[in-house]
Every structure is written in structure tokens, then in C-alpha cells.
Design a protein around this motif. Structure first.
Motif, PDB file in Angstrom:
ATOM      1  N   LEU A  20      41.277   7.105 -46.373  1.00  9.07           N
ATOM      2  CA  LEU A  20      41.882   7.485 -45.100  1.00  9.07           C
ATOM      3  C   LEU A  20      43.145   6.687 -44.796  1.00  9.07           C
ATOM      4  CD1 LEU A  20      38.604   7.875 -43.064  1.00  9.07           C
ATOM      5  CD2 LEU A  20      40.249   9.714 -43.528  1.00  9.07           C
ATOM      6  N   VAL A  21      43.075   5.380 -44.996  1.00  9.07           N
ATOM      7  CA  VAL A  21      44.225   4.526 -44.707  1.00  9.07           C
ATOM      8  C   VAL A  21      45.381   4.877 -45.640  1.00  9.07           C
ATOM      9  CG1 VAL A  21      45.052   2.139 -44.835  1.00  9.07           C
ATOM     10  CG2 VAL A  21      42.913   2.650 -43.670  1.00  9.07           C
ATOM     11  N   THR A  22      45.077   5.132 -46.896  1.00 14.14           N
ATOM     12  CA  THR A  22      46.106   5.509 -47.870  1.00 14.14           C
ATOM     13  C   THR A  22      46.791   6.813 -47.472  1.00 14.14           C
ATOM     14  OG1 THR A  22      44.907   4.361 -49.622  1.00 14.14           O
ATOM     15  CG2 THR A  22      46.525   5.979 -50.319  1.00 14.14           C
ATOM     16  N   SER A  23      46.043   7.708 -46.840  1.00 15.23           N
ATOM     17  CA  SER A  23      46.624   8.984 -46.418  1.00 15.23           C
ATOM     18  C   SER A  23      47.341   8.882 -45.068  1.00 15.23           C
ATOM     19  CB  SER A  23      45.539  10.069 -46.353  1.00 15.23           C
ATOM     20  OG  SER A  23      44.702   9.860 -45.237  1.00 15.23           O
ATOM     21  N   GLY A  24      47.313   7.695 -44.449  1.00 16.98           N
ATOM     22  CA  GLY A  24      48.030   7.490 -43.192  1.00 16.98           C
ATOM     23  C   GLY A  24      47.220   7.703 -41.934  1.00 16.98           C
ATOM     24  N   ALA A  25      45.920   7.900 -42.072  1.00 17.15           N
ATOM     25  CA  ALA A  25      45.073   8.136 -40.901  1.00 17.15           C
ATOM     26  C   ALA A  25      44.867   6.852 -40.093  1.00 17.15           C
ATOM     27  CB  ALA A  25      43.720   8.692 -41.338  1.00 17.15           C
ATOM     28  N   ARG A  26      44.667   7.047 -38.793  1.00 16.23           N
ATOM     29  CA  ARG A  26      44.235   5.932 -37.933  1.00 16.23           C
ATOM     30  C   ARG A  26      42.711   5.933 -37.987  1.00 16.23           C
ATOM     31  NH1 ARG A  26      46.543   6.412 -32.136  1.00 16.23           N
ATOM     32  NH2 ARG A  26      45.468   8.403 -32.301  1.00 16.23           N
ATOM     33  N   VAL A  27      42.121   4.766 -38.244  1.00 18.94           N
ATOM     34  CA  VAL A  27      40.684   4.685 -38.488  1.00 18.94           C
ATOM     35  C   VAL A  27      40.068   3.599 -37.624  1.00 18.94           C
ATOM     36  CG1 VAL A  27      38.905   4.357 -40.261  1.00 18.94           C
ATOM     37  CG2 VAL A  27      41.110   5.363 -40.894  1.00 18.94           C
ATOM     38  N   VAL A  28      38.843   3.876 -37.159  1.00 18.01           N
ATOM     39  CA  VAL A  28      38.028   2.873 -36.486  1.00 18.01           C
ATOM     40  C   VAL A  28      36.701   2.788 -37.246  1.00 18.01           C
ATOM     41  CG1 VAL A  28      37.189   4.559 -34.764  1.00 18.01           C
ATOM     42  CG2 VAL A  28      36.965   2.099 -34.328  1.00 18.01           C
ATOM     43  N   VAL A  29      36.312   1.556 -37.612  1.00 18.45           N
ATOM     44  CA  VAL A  29      35.052   1.327 -38.299  1.00 18.45           C
ATOM     45  C   VAL A  29      34.081   0.734 -37.289  1.00 18.45           C
ATOM     46  CG1 VAL A  29      33.855   0.147 -40.195  1.00 18.45           C
ATOM     47  CG2 VAL A  29      36.221   0.944 -40.511  1.00 18.45           C
ATOM     48  N   ASP A  30      32.955   1.425 -37.109  1.00 25.02           N
ATOM     49  CA  ASP A  30      31.946   1.038 -36.129  1.00 25.02           C
ATOM     50  C   ASP A  30      30.737   0.459 -36.849  1.00 25.02           C
ATOM     51  OD1 ASP A  30      30.164   0.818 -34.002  1.00 25.02           O
ATOM     52  OD2 ASP A  30      29.819   2.971 -33.840  1.00 25.02           O
TER      53      ASP A  30
END
Length: 154
Positions: free
Chosen positions: A62-72
Motif C-alpha cells: 500500500l505504501v509503495t503504491s502511495g496509499a495513506r495507511v493506518v495500522v490498528d
């Protein structure tokens, strides 16, 4: 990139769902554990490792594709937070820790009200809840970007 951090009952999942509504992709340890059939805490060590590997692989994609991510997940120890920071560093990403600072009484009340109705409602025995709270390592600014969310906002 946000790492939700706090003991069981602190409000991490609720806060993370709000970020999801704002466009973040949510990766949830509890959701993944529930999908795999785990209904008790703590999750067995081998399952815990497998779930974190899955989350880390998905996070990297996800990060490589440019997405904003939240890990819970609780990120209860500095070393658990460091593992995710170390994973992201080669990608040029520095996560922000969102620490939910919730009073112990509120944590225990929320945990005590759980009924095993879903991944964010898994029953935790009182003794285990105290162990989670007492063993929790509060993040500090020397770990990197830190955003503290205090109760009642947590």
C-alpha cells in the motif's frame, strides 16, 4: 502513515475507523485475527506472528503504491513500533504514532463491557487486561513523530 497505539479498550479501532472514513486504508490486527477464527486474547504466538507478517506485507504494498495507511494494533512495546518503523525506513516513510491516552478505569470499563460480538469486541479476562495495561510501554517523542489523543477524545 499512522500507527495506532494504546492498550486494549483505549479507542484505537474507533479512531482508526474515523481515519478510514477520511481516506486512509485500515489494516487491523483484530480484524485479521477474527477472520482467521481467533476469539480469545491473547492470540497464540504463531498466529500473532503470521498476522503481523500479513499486515506488514500489505502495508508495504500500500505504501509503495502511495496509499495513506493506518495500522490498528496495540503497538504495546517500543520494539513492536520499531519493527514497523524499520520496515518503512527503506521506503522513505516515517510513520506517526497516534497514542490514545485513556485512563485505566475507562479501559477496564470498556473491556468489561465486551461480549465477543466481533473483532473489536473480543472479551479479555480482567487479569489479562491488567497485564496488558501494566506491561504497556508508552511511546515517547524520541521515537519519532507522536500525536497524543487524550480521553475523552480517545
Amino acid at each position: 502513515m499512522i500507527l495506532m497505539c494504546g492498550p486494549a479498550g483505549s479507542g484505537k479501532s474507533t479512531y482508526a475507523r474515523g481515519l478510514e472514513r477520511d481516506g486512509y486504508v485500515l489494516l487491523s490486527f483484530d480484524d485479521e485475527a477474527w477472520q482467521r477464527g481467533h476469539r480469545d486474547h491473547p492470540v497464540p504466538e504463531d498466529a500473532m506472528q503470521s498476522i503481523h507478517e500479513h499486515l506488514q506485507n500489505r502495508l508495504t504494498e500500500l505504501v509503495t503504491s502511495g496509499a495513506r495507511v493506518v495500522v490498528d494494533t496495540s503497538f504495546w512495546s517500543k520494539s513492536s513500533r520499531d519493527r514497523y518503523r524499520d520496515l518503512l525506513a527503506p521506503l522513505g516513510v516515517t510513520p506517526t504514532i497516534y497514542y490514545l491516552d485513556t485512563p485505566t478505569g475507562v479501559l477496564l470499563e470498556r473491556i468489561g463491557a465486551r461480549t465477543n460480538a466481533g473483532p473489536n469486541d473480543v472479551h479479555v479476562a480482567l487479569e489479562q487486561a491488567h497485564a496488558y495495561i501494566n506491561g504497556f510501554q508508552i511511546p515517547t517523542p524520541d521515537e519519532g513523530p507522536l500525536h497524543v489523543i487524550r480521553y475523552p477524545d480517545a
